[in-house]
Each structure stands twice: as C-alpha cells, then as structure tokens.
Write a protein that holds these residues in place. Structure first.
Motif, short mmCIF file in Angstrom:
data_model
loop_
_atom_site.label_atom_id
_atom_site.label_comp_id
_atom_site.label_asym_id
_atom_site.label_seq_id
_atom_site.Cartn_x
_atom_site.Cartn_y
_atom_site.Cartn_z
N GLY A 174 -28.86 11.49 -29.51
CA GLY A 174 -27.52 10.68 -29.67
C GLY A 174 -27.19 9.94 -28.32
O GLY A 174 -26.93 8.70 -28.46
N THR A 175 -27.59 10.55 -27.34
CA THR A 175 -27.18 9.88 -26.15
C THR A 175 -28.06 8.63 -25.96
O THR A 175 -27.67 7.56 -25.39
N LEU A 176 -29.50 8.80 -26.07
CA LEU A 176 -30.41 7.93 -25.58
C LEU A 176 -29.95 6.65 -26.69
O LEU A 176 -30.22 5.47 -26.45
N LEU A 177 -29.72 7.00 -28.04
CA LEU A 177 -29.78 5.99 -29.26
C LEU A 177 -28.34 5.11 -29.04
O LEU A 177 -28.48 4.18 -29.01
N LEU A 217 -29.43 2.79 -26.18
CA LEU A 217 -30.36 1.97 -26.86
C LEU A 217 -29.68 0.88 -27.66
O LEU A 217 -29.94 -0.34 -27.39
N GLY A 218 -28.74 1.27 -28.34
CA GLY A 218 -28.20 0.25 -29.25
C GLY A 218 -27.48 -0.68 -28.80
O GLY A 218 -27.47 -2.08 -29.07
N VAL A 236 -38.76 10.14 -20.27
CA VAL A 236 -37.67 10.28 -19.88
C VAL A 236 -37.22 11.82 -20.22
O VAL A 236 -37.46 12.14 -21.49
N ASP A 237 -36.89 12.59 -19.31
CA ASP A 237 -36.49 13.87 -19.62
C ASP A 237 -34.85 14.31 -18.77
O ASP A 237 -34.48 15.53 -18.62
N ASP A 238 -34.31 13.44 -18.09
CA ASP A 238 -33.10 13.43 -17.55
C ASP A 238 -32.07 12.20 -17.87
O ASP A 238 -32.42 11.13 -17.92
N GLU A 239 -30.97 12.90 -18.48
CA GLU A 239 -30.17 11.87 -18.94
C GLU A 239 -29.52 11.10 -17.98
O GLU A 239 -29.05 9.51 -18.26
N ASP A 240 -29.31 11.45 -16.75
CA ASP A 240 -29.12 10.36 -15.68
C ASP A 240 -29.80 9.22 -15.43
O ASP A 240 -29.46 8.22 -14.93
N LYS A 241 -31.20 9.19 -16.03
CA LYS A 241 -32.07 8.23 -15.74
C LYS A 241 -32.34 7.55 -17.11
O LYS A 241 -33.20 6.62 -17.02
N VAL A 242 -31.48 7.68 -18.04
CA VAL A 242 -31.83 7.00 -19.45
C VAL A 242 -31.64 5.68 -19.35
O VAL A 242 -32.35 4.72 -19.82
N ASP A 243 -30.52 5.06 -18.62
CA ASP A 243 -30.17 3.66 -18.56
C ASP A 243 -31.47 2.96 -17.87
O ASP A 243 -31.90 1.89 -18.49
N GLU A 244 -31.82 3.47 -16.88
CA GLU A 244 -32.90 2.84 -15.77
C GLU A 244 -34.08 2.80 -16.71
O GLU A 244 -34.82 1.57 -16.68
#
Length: 542
Positions: A366-369, A372-373, A508-516
């Motif tokens: 959900g965090t990534l989606l 992403l959206g 990606v396996d780190d939520e702090d790096k998702v945006d990047e």
C-alpha cells in the motif's frame, strides 16, 4: 482469391489494425496471406494463452474488437483460458484457429481437437467454416456478435483445406441480419419513469458501477448522473477506475476485499442503483441480505444477468449509455442526502489517510502503490494481475483519469503482462504500468520477449514475497492448518531474467527509499522492472 486471402481481406474490411498470434501448420495459409498486408500489424506471442490476453488488453483500450489467431490442437487448447477470461469480463474478441483438413475431422489425426465444442460454454458463438465462400459472412457476423449487446469472444475455426479453397467470388456483406439475435438498446420508458421516482424518494441512495460502464463507453453519463443528483458511487473491481480517487462522491470498491467505506455505504443505503455489473459473489457477499434491506435498480445490457444473483425491484435492460441518458433527460432531482454524504465522507477520509504498517527489510504494498499513483500521468493505464497484488492495487492505488485493467471474472493469473502489452499497442502514447506478484509474473514472463521485440515502454512492478500470497493468507485461517504448497522455492533471480532480455531492473526493500527508486523507475527509457520486496506474512487486511 482463396479462403485464407478472403479471411485477411475480411479482417481489413472490419478495420483490423493489429493481430496477436502464434503460427502453426494448420494456420499457415492465413499467416501467408497476412504477410502480404503489412497494414495489419502482428505480434508474435510466446504462448497462445497470451494471444487472448493481449487481444483483451487491446480491445479494452481501443474500444475495438481484439483479434488473435493460432493453430489447431494444443495451439487452440492453450488459447482456451484467454477466451474464457474474455468471456467472463465481457471483452469483445474474435479468435481464429486453424483446423485439420475437413475430410479428416473426427479421426483423431495429428493436432486435431474439437475447439468449437470445447469453448461452447464460455464464448458468445463459434463457427466451424466448411466452405471458403462463407468466410466473408462469418467474419462479418463474428465481429457483430462480439461487439454488440453484452460483448464477448467469438471463435472462427477454419480447416486448412478451406483456407486453401478458391472462392467463386469475394463479396463482403454490408449488413448483418442474424435471426434471434437482436440485443436491446433503449430502456423501457415506464421503467425509466419508475427509476426517476425511486431516486427522488431516496434519502440514502447509492450507485454501484461495474465494468459494463466502460464497455458501453458511459463513463461521462455515470459521472453526470452521480454529480447532478449528489449520489455517492461504489465500484466493483472491473469499474474501479471510473472515478478519480479524490472525487468527493467516490466511496471506493465494494466486496470481500473492498474498501471499508464502500462496504459501509452498501450496508446503510436505502436504494441501490446497479449499473453495468452482474452483482457477483466477490462484490456482493450476501445479495439476499442487500435485497431484503433496500430497493434495487439493475441496469444491464444482458437480460440473463438481471435477477441471476439478486432480484431487482426495477430491472432495466438495454445499453447502459443510452439508458443513463434517458434517465438524465427526464430531469432527475437532486437527492436530499446531505447527512448521508457527510457520514460517508468521514469514513472515506479516514481510509485514504490511514497509516500503513512497516516491517524492516521490506515494503508494504500500500505504501508503494500510494506513492506510485501520485507520480503517474493523469491518463496512465495500469494492468494488474490476480492475487494479493490485485487486491492491494484496487484498494490503494490512487486513480486519476486513466484506466485499470484486470481479470475480474475468471481471476486468471498471468493476465497483467500480456494485457499490458495489448493495451500499449492500442494506446502507445499513454503511460503503461503492469503490477504483478512473483507467482503470476512467472506465468507470463516469457512475454518480455514480445516487449523487447517491439521496444515497448512498459513499466513492470513486481511484488516479491516468495509465496502464493493470497492462498498463503487463506491457508492461515480455519478450517485450514497452515500454508502448504505455496512456497515459490526455486524462483529465479528476476533481475537476471530481465537482464537476459536486455531489460534493466531496480530493487527496493526500504520504505525510506521508495520515492527515490520510483522516480528512477518511471524515468527509465523503455521497459523497466521494479522488484519490491514484501514480507510473506503481509495480508490484504493488514
């Protein structure tokens, strides 16, 4: 002109611009004729099932009939799942199969199978062509049947000797007249009047919109009805992208795996207006209870669907676009539902702003989606597979004014990647995203070759949890005794697989790096694979 040439000429008359297929001995005459017509583009799939899925994605994005063509025997039987998937989601498709010589039918010769009999339960119609002179009429009828009424797949099976037979004269019919096939278009005027009166009386009305709204090209009419009458809207999975997530009347997806707000709305409504949906079990968990508590209006092009799962107080058979326009032209009053809307908006706000759980070394889908959206183009096309990835995407990917494609009726794993390819072929200018799990991706990853061959800009999000996540989740609850037979041991290094096709990848396996990482992913030239590490115990209700 022989039968094969008549087939291709007939497809040209139907304005076919692209076909998806896999050649074999009994379809070679048709392929040979197609070779002489470069104006009809051709995609070689890597397994026949995906020819159906690509034609499906193409049809859904182009608004035209999707066309696929394969050989007899295993080629035809491999296509069955693609045909059944299109049938369950009412996708207009014409599937062409080669067949053994007509004088040898029924003798169990090499690569013979009764494909017309096999697909009878899940196709709108099928033809076994025995005379090449019938080919123009058969093609005309097939496209008409596939695209009118409730759309669906039609099969044309052509023996190789019929493809090679010389026609007396090629004449393509201008019209179609099939006795007994006259789909309803306009809604009954008396029923329209009853619908308007029911809406005017309702204090807590609710619209439930499904994939039939897309098929009828009735999105604008649906929005006009909802906005002019101030009626909140819930969607089935097939209708998920009909409204932007931030639209004040959008309450989300209903059903066993749906949004809390949408299910609350369904539980408290006093009038349910079902538009282009068959009220299947995943959407309506307890149709008898809904029927007991509230009046229902059911609008659908297929009379067989009205009353099948839930009896309607006011049934309306016809084209959804035409019927919605009829209702609007009667001047439906704004409903007195301010308190109702305020209550639902509170539920919706809480849901859209919820804080997702975190686990070290993994990313919550959900965090990534959600991120992403927010970064996608306004009209992006997203094809999503079946399993946990499908439910997470439908619940948490913010919708703008694009399109979400998935297999809702049959629930076919491996659908998203080939459907995404078909959608990209139909709409090359639109941003194209595919979302899948590591189980479903392995059912279709050979189609990376089709992406590479056409240099398609398709971005693939792969949620990797090393298990068949939804079955794993189900097996953890009674009456089952824990997960079994779902561990994806032996899965490949997906980055290496993509690299073997010349496709770059990110992990990606780190939520702090998702945006990047998402920024890099979306900025990559051409196809790119994003591998998202997900904890195997994460469930769709977390």
């Amino acid at each position: 002109m022989n039968g094969a040439q008549a087939l291709i000429e007939s497809l040209k008359r139907e304005n076919v611009e692209h076909m998806f297929g896999y050649a074999g001995a009994t379809i070679c005459p048709a392929v040979d004729a197609l070779k002489e017509h470069p104006e009809i583009a051709y995609t070689l799939v890597r397994t026949e099932q995906n020819a159906g899925h690509m034609a499906s994605g193409y049809a859904r994005m182009s608004g035209k009939v999707g066309v696929c063509m394969v050989t007899s025997g295993p080629g035809a039987t491999n296509l069955i799942t693609g045909i059944a998937t299109a049938y369950m989601d009412s996708i207009p498709m014409v599937a062409i199969t080669g067949q053994v010589p007509s004088n040898l039918l029924g003798r169990d010769i090499f690569q013979e199978v009764d494909i017309t009999g096999a697909v009878a339960p899940f196709s709108k119609h099928s033809y076994l062509v025995k005379d090449a002179n019938d080919i123009p009429r058969v093609v005309k009828e097939a496209f008409h049947i596939a695209s009118t009424g409730r759309p669906g797949p039609v099969l044309i099976d052509i023996p190789i000797d019929v493809q090679e037979q010389t026609l007396k004269k090629f004449q393509y019919p201008e019209t179609v007249n099939i006795r007994g096939y006259k789909p309803s278009v306009k809604g009954n005027d008396l029923q329209i009047k009853r619908v308007v009166e029911a809406i005017a009386r309702a204090k807590q009305p609710l619209i439930c919109a499904g994939g039939g709204v897309w098929l009828a090209n009735a999105r604008d009419e649906l929005l006009e009805l909802a906005e002019s009458c101030a009626i909140p809207v819930v969607k089935t999975m097939m209708g998920i992208s009909l409204m932007a997530t931030d639209h004040p009347l959008n309450m989300g997806m209903i059903g066993a795996h749906g949004n809390h707000c949408a299910n609350k709305a369904l539980a408290k409504a006093d009038l349910l207006i079902m538009v282009g949906t068959r009220a299947a079990d995943r959407a309506m968990v307890d149709p008898k209870e809904i029927q007991r508590r509230m009046a229902t209006i059911h609008i659908d092009v297929d009379p067989a669907e009205i009353g099948k799962n839930m009896e309607a107080a006011i049934p309306l058979v016809g084209d959804v676009k035409v019927i919605l326009r009829q209702i609007l032209d009667r001047g439906v009053p704004v409903t007195d539902s301010t308190a109702w809307l305020d209550q639902l908006k509170d539920y919706r706000k809480a849901e859209l702003n919820r804080v997702f759980p975190r686990r070290e070394g993994s990313v919550f889908p959900g965090t990534l989606l959600r991120k992403l959206g927010a970064k996608l183009d306004d009209d992006a096309v997203v094809s999503v597979d079946v399993g946990q990835n499908q439910i997470f995407t439908c619940k948490y990917l913010p919708q703008k004014h694009g399109r979400l494609l998935t297999s809702g009726g049959l629930g076919t794993m491996g659908y998203a990647l080939p459907a995404g390819i078909g959608a990209k072929v139909a709409a090359p200018e639109r941003q194209n995203i595919v979302v899948c799990g590591d189980g479903s991706f392995q059912m279709a990853m050979n189609e990376l070759a089709a992406i590479k061959a056409a240099d398609l800009d398709v971005k693939i999000v792969l949620f990797q949890n090393n298990t068949l996540g939804l079955v794993h989740q189900i097996q953890k609850s009674a009456p089952y005794h824990g997960p079994f037979g779902v561990a994806l041991d032996g899965s490949p290094d997906f980055s290496a697989v993509a690299g073997a096709y010349g496709i770059p990848s990110l992990t990606v396996d780190d939520e702090d790096k998702v945006d990047e990482v998402l920024d890099q992913f979306l900025a990559a030239r051409g196809c790119c694979l994003l591998i998202v590490k997900v904890h195997p115990d994460v469930g769709t209700n977390d």
